[in-house]
Scaffold this motif. Sequence first.
Motif, PDB file in Angstrom:
ATOM      1  N   GLN A 157       3.753   3.487   8.320  1.00 25.31           N
ATOM      2  CA  GLN A 157       3.376   2.129   8.736  1.00 25.31           C
ATOM      3  C   GLN A 157       3.925   1.845  10.125  1.00 25.31           C
ATOM      4  N   CYS A 158       3.075   1.340  11.007  1.00 26.94           N
ATOM      5  CA  CYS A 158       3.469   1.030  12.381  1.00 26.94           C
ATOM      6  C   CYS A 158       3.368  -0.463  12.633  1.00 26.94           C
ATOM      7  N   ARG A 168       7.428  -4.409   3.617  1.00 29.34           N
ATOM      8  CA  ARG A 168       8.496  -3.420   3.756  1.00 29.34           C
ATOM      9  C   ARG A 168       9.397  -3.381   2.524  1.00 29.34           C
ATOM     10  N   LYS A 169       9.869  -4.544   2.052  1.00 29.46           N
ATOM     11  CA  LYS A 169      10.793  -4.561   0.915  1.00 29.46           C
ATOM     12  C   LYS A 169      10.103  -4.080  -0.361  1.00 29.46           C
ATOM     13  N   ARG A 170       8.836  -4.476  -0.535  1.00 28.18           N
ATOM     14  CA  ARG A 170       8.121  -4.055  -1.738  1.00 28.18           C
ATOM     15  C   ARG A 170       7.915  -2.533  -1.736  1.00 28.18           C
ATOM     16  N   LEU A 171       7.590  -1.988  -0.586  1.00 33.84           N
ATOM     17  CA  LEU A 171       7.408  -0.547  -0.490  1.00 33.84           C
ATOM     18  C   LEU A 171       8.723   0.198  -0.718  1.00 33.84           C
ATOM     19  N   GLY A 180       7.839  10.379  -5.399  1.00 39.26           N
ATOM     20  CA  GLY A 180       6.535  10.728  -4.867  1.00 39.26           C
ATOM     21  C   GLY A 180       6.024   9.835  -3.765  1.00 39.26           C
ATOM     22  N   LEU A 181       6.813   8.882  -3.304  1.00 39.80           N
ATOM     23  CA  LEU A 181       6.408   7.998  -2.216  1.00 39.80           C
ATOM     24  C   LEU A 181       7.412   8.132  -1.078  1.00 39.80           C
ATOM     25  N   GLN A 182       6.994   8.778   0.000  1.00 39.73           N
ATOM     26  CA  GLN A 182       7.853   8.972   1.159  1.00 39.73           C
ATOM     27  C   GLN A 182       7.443   7.981   2.250  1.00 39.73           C
ATOM     28  N   LEU A 183       8.379   7.098   2.636  1.00 38.09           N
ATOM     29  CA  LEU A 183       8.090   6.041   3.601  1.00 38.09           C
ATOM     30  C   LEU A 183       8.569   6.399   4.996  1.00 38.09           C
TER      31      LEU A 183
END
Length: 359
Positions: A157-158, A168-171, A180-183
């Motif tokens: 995300q940019c 951002r906080k929810r992610l 399995g979720l790389q931010l």
Amino acid sequence: MAMIPMPDKDTPVWTDAEMLECVNVLPEAPNVKTFTFRPPSGNRFVYKAGQFITLDLPVPGGNVQRTYTISSSPVTQAYLSVTVKAQEGSIGTRWMLGHLVPGMQIKAFGPAGLFHLPSNPDGKFLFISAGSGVTPMMSMAGTLFERGEEPDICFIQCANRPAELIFRKRLEYMACRTNGLQLHFVVNQSDPYEVWTGYRGYFNQLMLGLMCNDYLERDVYCCGPEGFMEGVREILNALGYDMDRYHQESFQAPAETKEELTEFDDVVPQEDTKAHIVFTGSNVSAWCSETDTVLAVAKEAGLNIPSGCTFGVCGTCKVKKVSGDVHMVHSGGISDEDVEDGFILACCSNPIGTVEVEV
């Protein structure tokens, strides 16, 4: 406000013949709010992650219709949310931010759109977004997360600054509940008096390699301003990505039918297409392929162009282009002002046709 019953599997599916009632408004970021809707009948929503809905907004001077991507997950059929950001000149979105409150009913049409996850999304995904283009990615990531199975998502995300990173906080909450979720967050500048230790600058191919080194194995979904998406496509084309696995949604004109899907006219250098480079300062010229870089052709011709990283980062190989066209995909090593003045980075510039360079 009357309590709306929760739907079950026998509950009828909502259609746009029924108004939607706003039941919640949540601030997300500067000039950004999430509006949650439910039908008064309690009917359930059925849609695909990534699709949009059109709202009929009663602004002063007459109703306007505005299309918004659904940011909630279709796994939960009781409600539907849209997350909106006011842009310069916004009319409908500004009205929503200032006047739409719980209890109000709005006419809506849809859901619709071809930018969405497949029916059985069991692959590896790379989501790339900028600004409010994160909304369909939130719906997609939420869907994969809420299935209860381990997803395989690289989520990039940019934004201009950290405070403008929507969701951002929810992610981060989702990412700390699964492997399995790389931010990865990218910003142009920091917020005052706040520490930022993530990526800074404009998203580029070097960042992509560091964030997601198996990008060639993933299906890419991209959404953001047109210039941002064009840049992402240039990066992927330059890296040899299979563009048949690339999907994008437009802020301006989300597609409802296959006929409306954008056909990209991106310039992609071809190995079997000849090009010609004239080095004006040395009275040397050379034929080459479009896939050769100006730097490689110069070295082959015995000319010296100072270079460093060869990734378009350091800017050492900056030279002046006198005439002609090049296809340049850099990683931040040259400014927009220099590009406008005719400069290129030799290490990441591919000649198109005949090009003259001051070397």
